[in-house]
Design an enzyme around this catalytic site. Sequence first.
Site, mmCIF file in Angstrom:
data_model
loop_
_atom_site.group_PDB
_atom_site.id
_atom_site.type_symbol
_atom_site.label_atom_id
_atom_site.label_comp_id
_atom_site.label_asym_id
_atom_site.label_seq_id
_atom_site.Cartn_x
_atom_site.Cartn_y
_atom_site.Cartn_z
ATOM 1 N N PHE A 132 -61.401 27.512 -24.496
ATOM 2 C CA PHE A 132 -60.693 28.278 -25.517
ATOM 3 C C PHE A 132 -61.326 29.663 -25.568
ATOM 4 O O PHE A 132 -62.478 29.813 -25.969
ATOM 5 C CB PHE A 132 -60.756 27.634 -26.895
ATOM 6 C CG PHE A 132 -59.972 28.422 -27.913
ATOM 7 C CD1 PHE A 132 -58.609 28.195 -28.069
ATOM 8 C CD2 PHE A 132 -60.565 29.415 -28.665
ATOM 9 C CE1 PHE A 132 -57.862 28.946 -28.972
ATOM 10 C CE2 PHE A 132 -59.832 30.160 -29.575
ATOM 11 C CZ PHE A 132 -58.476 29.929 -29.728
ATOM 12 N N ASP A 217 -68.900 33.582 -22.405
ATOM 13 C CA ASP A 217 -68.210 33.743 -23.679
ATOM 14 C C ASP A 217 -69.086 33.128 -24.770
ATOM 15 O O ASP A 217 -69.073 31.921 -25.000
ATOM 16 C CB ASP A 217 -66.845 33.066 -23.625
ATOM 17 C CG ASP A 217 -66.062 33.220 -24.927
ATOM 18 O OD1 ASP A 217 -66.671 33.580 -25.955
ATOM 19 O OD2 ASP A 217 -64.846 32.962 -24.922
ATOM 20 N N LYS A 246 -67.040 37.428 -33.428
ATOM 21 C CA LYS A 246 -67.222 36.643 -34.651
ATOM 22 C C LYS A 246 -68.419 37.114 -35.479
ATOM 23 O O LYS A 246 -68.295 38.023 -36.277
ATOM 24 C CB LYS A 246 -67.281 35.155 -34.332
ATOM 25 C CG LYS A 246 -65.938 34.634 -33.791
ATOM 26 C CD LYS A 246 -65.805 33.150 -33.896
ATOM 27 C CE LYS A 246 -64.512 32.659 -33.248
ATOM 28 N NZ LYS A 246 -63.292 33.096 -33.952
#
Length: 388
Positions: A132, A217, A246
């Site tokens: 994801f 990531d 984030k």
Amino acid sequence: MSERHSAHNYHPLPIVIAEAEGAWVTDVEGRRYLDMLAAYSAVNFGHHNPRLLEAARRQLDRVTLVSRAFDHDQFGPFTAELAALCGKDMVLPMNSGAEAVETALKTARKWGYEVKGVPAGRANIITFEGNFHGRTTTIVSFSTDPDAKDSYGPYTPGFRTVPYGDVQALRDAMDDDTVGVLIEPIQGEAGVNVPPSGFLTAVRELCAERGVLMLADEIQSGLGRTGTTFAVEHEGVVPDVYILGKALGGGIMPVSAVVADREILGVFKPGQHGSTFGGNPLACAIGREVVAMLRTGEFQERSRTLGEHLHRRLGDLPSDLVRQVRGRGLWAGVELHQKARPVSERLMELGVLAKETQDTTIRLAPPLVIDKADLDWALDRLEIALKG
């Protein structure tokens, strides 16, 4: 109201939050809940963090946006400080995590054509099943989740997807036109999947051997979540490219970045990539404070020690209720023998907010500022919720 006027692209728990402080949130009726999700790691440093809010307020009183048409006094220090935290030379700031992933993919392709010498139009990037990385058309093109991918074609070519944790499959997928391997050091949306021991090391070695960029990531796994600054550190691995987001925005605004050495990010020339809001003064001021907080090691240590306690407690849950516990630091995927959504709903009724993923897994990722007593309180209620 939201049911009537917003698109139904989410299925939130039936709660309306009005205020938050630290690891706790309060709904519109005044009831408090312990946040065990932390906005998927975006609120690593807690809600309403005073240091981060002060940094934002100072900048709000000065200037918030100039676009990259002009420089500003927070940009240079932010890029230098974040690059130093990562042990790299250069930073390319963006906004959302998906933008950062897209930027990393463009970086790998551009590097592949202009530095590695891959013939035009032939570059390929390897990804992993269960990944994801965001919601853009290109990113969902290599998703293996039907909910994320179906009905969004035609899909972007140039990607090869192999099983997560399978070194031989990765080796077999590589050829002279491979320019990058995009990997989550821990797969969050897939259920907090930790790769087999040695896998990240093998990925690093294969990339070096074949002249391929390792793109890590760390949008969910980085910035203290797993007990280290970056999750790749658990195997002593240094990727070619860090993809961050984030928590970099401190839970205040979207801030993301791609971080790499000069020979990689140096492929970009003026006009070849950009973002009006990427690297804006407010984002940089908040990001600088995040970097300063991480430099102390306090949050990494809290995640490590409280994470050990979290996983001990989860490991003691009855095996007839829990199939498997995965994760590192203050991050856990609790795979159940039952559907996870009803458990999330029961937890909410008990004052704890968590969220299901992959149908049978409860994901736990509390703010790193959580107290041990509050953590135990939540885990006690998790056991109650599991028993129905």
